[in-house]
Design an enzyme around this catalytic site. Structure first.
Site, PDB file in Angstrom:
ATOM      1  N   ASN A  20     -43.350  19.828  43.929  1.00  0.00           N
ATOM      2  CA  ASN A  20     -42.644  19.127  42.602  1.00  0.00           C
ATOM      3  C   ASN A  20     -42.435  17.435  42.778  1.00  0.00           C
ATOM      4  O   ASN A  20     -43.015  16.481  43.743  1.00  0.00           O
ATOM      5  CB  ASN A  20     -41.062  19.639  43.856  1.00  0.00           C
ATOM      6  N   VAL A  29     -36.116  20.363  48.764  1.00  0.00           N
ATOM      7  CA  VAL A  29     -36.953  20.060  48.158  1.00  0.00           C
ATOM      8  C   VAL A  29     -37.180  21.323  47.807  1.00  0.00           C
ATOM      9  O   VAL A  29     -38.806  21.406  48.876  1.00  0.00           O
ATOM     10  CB  VAL A  29     -37.354  18.635  47.987  1.00  0.00           C
ATOM     11  N   GLU A  30     -37.891  22.315  47.153  1.00  0.00           N
ATOM     12  CA  GLU A  30     -39.054  23.698  46.613  1.00  0.00           C
ATOM     13  C   GLU A  30     -39.985  22.774  46.327  1.00  0.00           C
ATOM     14  O   GLU A  30     -39.702  21.679  45.367  1.00  0.00           O
ATOM     15  CB  GLU A  30     -37.474  24.683  46.150  1.00  0.00           C
ATOM     16  N   GLY A  31     -41.029  23.454  46.755  1.00  0.00           N
ATOM     17  CA  GLY A  31     -42.447  23.235  45.752  1.00  0.00           C
ATOM     18  C   GLY A  31     -42.874  21.981  46.043  1.00  0.00           C
ATOM     19  O   GLY A  31     -43.515  21.197  45.631  1.00  0.00           O
TER      20      GLY A  31
END
Length: 178
Positions: free
Chosen positions: A98, A89-91
């Site tokens: 995110n 999961v980015e951010g």
């Protein structure tokens, strides 16, 4: 190159379909909503399911690749099947988190790793094994940045309403150009 052509064809087909739906909406208003879902990944499939459960059955899910599941698929890499995408999961750090992170982390309790891409050009692996030359990768990264900058500059020159776009609609055999 085939993926790029497929993606362009998908975008054009979607634009024509959406425009046609808009132009023909008066004729089919009594039939209920018609929906196009772009992408057969987890979000697209979930959206289609929810729409169907809500009674909207006139829907079409478009997918640009040859498989459903979006980023959830495996790829043979150097003789080993590797799960591609949907593994991270980015951010998760920063001002705007995110929104998927709290949902995922509440059940999976994932470990959090920070990536700053400092050594990206030194760590790009060939599909059949080995590492690409750092200078080769760096040139591609720089070219990608140039293309992104050019796209941003071009989009800034377009009117936000989209009035500069050209749409060709087809409704009941007649062609409408706007």
């Amino acid at each position: 190159m085939n993926k790029r052509r497929t993606a362009i064809a998908l975008v054009l087909a979607l634009a024509v379909a959406v425009a046609q739906q808009h132009a023909c909406s008066l004729a089919s208003a009594a039939a209920g909503p018609r929906v196009i879902v772009v992408g057969a990944g987890m979000s697209g499939i979930s959206a289609g399911k929810r729409l169907s459960e809500a009674g909207i059955t006139d829907l079409l899910i478009l997918e640009a690749t040859d498989h459903i599941g979006g980023r959830m698929h495996k790829q043979n890499f150097g003789g080993i099947n590797v799960e591609v995408g949907a593994n991270w999961v980015e951010g998760v750090n920063g001002e705007k988190m995110n929104p998927i992170w709290p949902i995922v982390n509440s059940t999976l309790k994932l470990r959090n790793f920070r990536s700053d891409f400092d050594y990206l050009a030194q760590n790009v692996y060939k599909e059949d094994g080995g590492v690409y030359d750092e200078a080769y990768v760096q040139k591609r990264i720089e070219r990608s940045d140039e293309v992104e900058d050019s796209g941003e500059k071009l989009s800034a020159t377009l009117h936000p309403s989209g009035r500069d776009d050209l749409s060709i609609l087809r409704c009941n055999g007649s062609t409408i150009s706007t």
